[in-house]
Design an enzyme around this catalytic site. Structure first.
Site, PDB file in Angstrom:
ATOM      1  N   GLU A  80     -21.715 -29.280 -52.653  1.00  0.00           N
ATOM      2  CA  GLU A  80     -21.417 -27.865 -52.875  1.00  0.00           C
ATOM      3  C   GLU A  80     -20.051 -27.562 -52.263  1.00  0.00           C
ATOM      4  OE1 GLU A  80     -22.772 -23.612 -50.933  1.00  0.00           O
ATOM      5  OE2 GLU A  80     -24.319 -25.164 -51.182  1.00  0.00           O
ATOM      6  N   ARG A 114     -14.975 -20.450 -49.783  1.00  0.00           N
ATOM      7  CA  ARG A 114     -14.416 -19.955 -48.524  1.00  0.00           C
ATOM      8  C   ARG A 114     -12.915 -20.225 -48.445  1.00  0.00           C
ATOM      9  NH1 ARG A 114     -19.147 -21.717 -44.165  1.00  0.00           N
ATOM     10  NH2 ARG A 114     -20.893 -20.816 -45.342  1.00  0.00           N
ATOM     11  N   THR A 152     -20.833 -20.138 -51.995  1.00  0.00           N
ATOM     12  CA  THR A 152     -20.267 -18.868 -51.544  1.00  0.00           C
ATOM     13  C   THR A 152     -19.690 -18.099 -52.736  1.00  0.00           C
ATOM     14  OG1 THR A 152     -19.604 -20.109 -49.554  1.00  0.00           O
ATOM     15  CG2 THR A 152     -19.007 -17.799 -49.630  1.00  0.00           C
ATOM     16  N   LYS A 207     -32.018 -20.205 -52.264  1.00  0.00           N
ATOM     17  CA  LYS A 207     -31.414 -20.693 -51.025  1.00  0.00           C
ATOM     18  C   LYS A 207     -31.972 -19.863 -49.867  1.00  0.00           C
ATOM     19  CE  LYS A 207     -26.869 -20.744 -48.751  1.00  0.00           C
ATOM     20  NZ  LYS A 207     -25.426 -20.490 -48.942  1.00  0.00           N
TER      21      LYS A 207
END
Length: 344
Positions: free
Chosen positions: A117, A121, A145, A205
């Site tokens: 993943e 960010r 994210t 998640k």
């Protein structure tokens, strides 16, 4: 046919050539009856759609699955679940330098980990996804994210196979499904789970996993919702292979565990070693009984001429209902080839 394939696949890596040839055969069989009738656009579309995941014949992206989810998204989730069953640890990468993305992914794959993943960010996320897909095509790459519709589009255009978000945003989820991408929204409470279900998500998640109460908290959430077929990927605060294994072996509905501990070092050998340890620790129990598997040693060799690393794991297996251990020697992992463990 051979001439057409050669012309279409020139200067491509061997694995990509084989992948495209497989998709060409599938398209011919399912839609066009003859390989000569497959339009180039159809082949390119199938390559984009499956994003390195195992393709399922007979998939119609316009159809809906029984739970109302778009057919393509449902099939991709099934593929991701199958992949996580054998490689359940998903490293969470923050890539600042695109040049480091592919070597990092190759080191993970050499240790047996097949998913990664790459998070938004940093602004280099889409470029890092493209680099990994180009140079390490066997690695399944997701984008993490994901906070906006624009980022959904950037991830999809870069070729991400799945998306991960820290929260439940129905607009972002709808955008992901519209692009044919599975998305794992972050949940921490029963209200979060209810909102995720309403938005059409059943693979969630659990985030931040440790700060939100750990395994006991997830058990409490799984109680009222588990019968609906929800699957979990706890992420956040899980810092070792042993900790990941505890989550996976405690709750059958935990399909994968996200974590960044495998990428604390930039040394490829260290990354490969940590990846291999994670795979060994999280091997799922045999359906016929508990299997005890321990790593008794490992060797890492470096070939200065080819520049390739080779990792060999030495494992001890005690089969169910047996008191006599037998030895397992992993197939050596070289370059981007995953470890293949075989009984000795």
């Amino acid at each position: 046919m051979a001439g057409w394939v050669d012309a279409s696949l020139s200067e491509r890596p061997l694995k990509e050539c084989l992948r495209r040839a497989d998709l060409l055969a599938a398209l011919s069989q399912e839609q066009h009856a003859d390989v000569c009738l497959v339009p180039r656009e159809s082949l390119e579309r199938s390559v984009e759609v499956w994003c390195g995941m195992p393709a399922l014949l007979g998939t119609n992206e316009q159809e809906e699955a029984p739970d109302g989810m778009p057919g393509l998204v449902a099939h991709r989730i099934q593929n991701l679940e199958r992949l996580l069953h054998t490689s359940p640890v998903v490293p969470v990468a923050v890539v600042s330098d695109v040049e480091t993305a592919a070597p990092m992914a190759a080191a993970l794959l050499a240790g047996g980990i097949r998913t990664i993943e790459v998070t938004f960010r940093t602004s280099t996320c889409p470029a890092a996804i493209r680099a990994i897909k180009k140079e390490v095509p066997s690695m399944v790459v997701g984008a993490g994210t994901v906070l906006s519709v624009d980022q959904v589009g950037e991830a999809a255009d870069a070729g991400a196979a799945f998306l991960v978000s820290p929260a439940v945003d129905p607009v972002v989820i709808a955008a992901a499904h519209a692009r044919g991408l599975p998305i794992l929204p972050g949940v921490a409470t029963a209200n979060d789970v209810a909102r995720a279900l309403t938005a059409g998500c059943k693979f969630l998640k659990f985030f931040p996993a440790v700060a939100s109460g750990g395994i006991q908290a997830l058990k409490a959430l799984d109680g009222p919702y588990g019968h609906l077929g929800i699957k979990w990927m706890p992420t956040g605060g899980i810092g070792s292979a042993q900790a990941a294994a505890e989550w996976i072996h405690t709750l059958p509905s935990v399909l994968g565990v996200g974590g960044s501990w495998l990428l604390k070092s930039s040394d490829p050998e260290q990354i490969t070693q940590l990846a291999a340890e994670a795979i060994v620790a999280t091997i799922r129990s045999s359906p016929v009984g508990q299997t005890d598997l321990e790593r008794s040693g490992s060797e890492v060799a470096f070939d200065a001429i080819t520049g390739r690393r080779t990792l060999t794991l030495f494992l001890t297996l005690t089969p169910p209902h047996s008191h006599r251990p037998c030895w397992i020697l992993s197939g050596a992992s070289s370059g981007s080839m995953p470890i293949c463990v075989s009984l000795g």
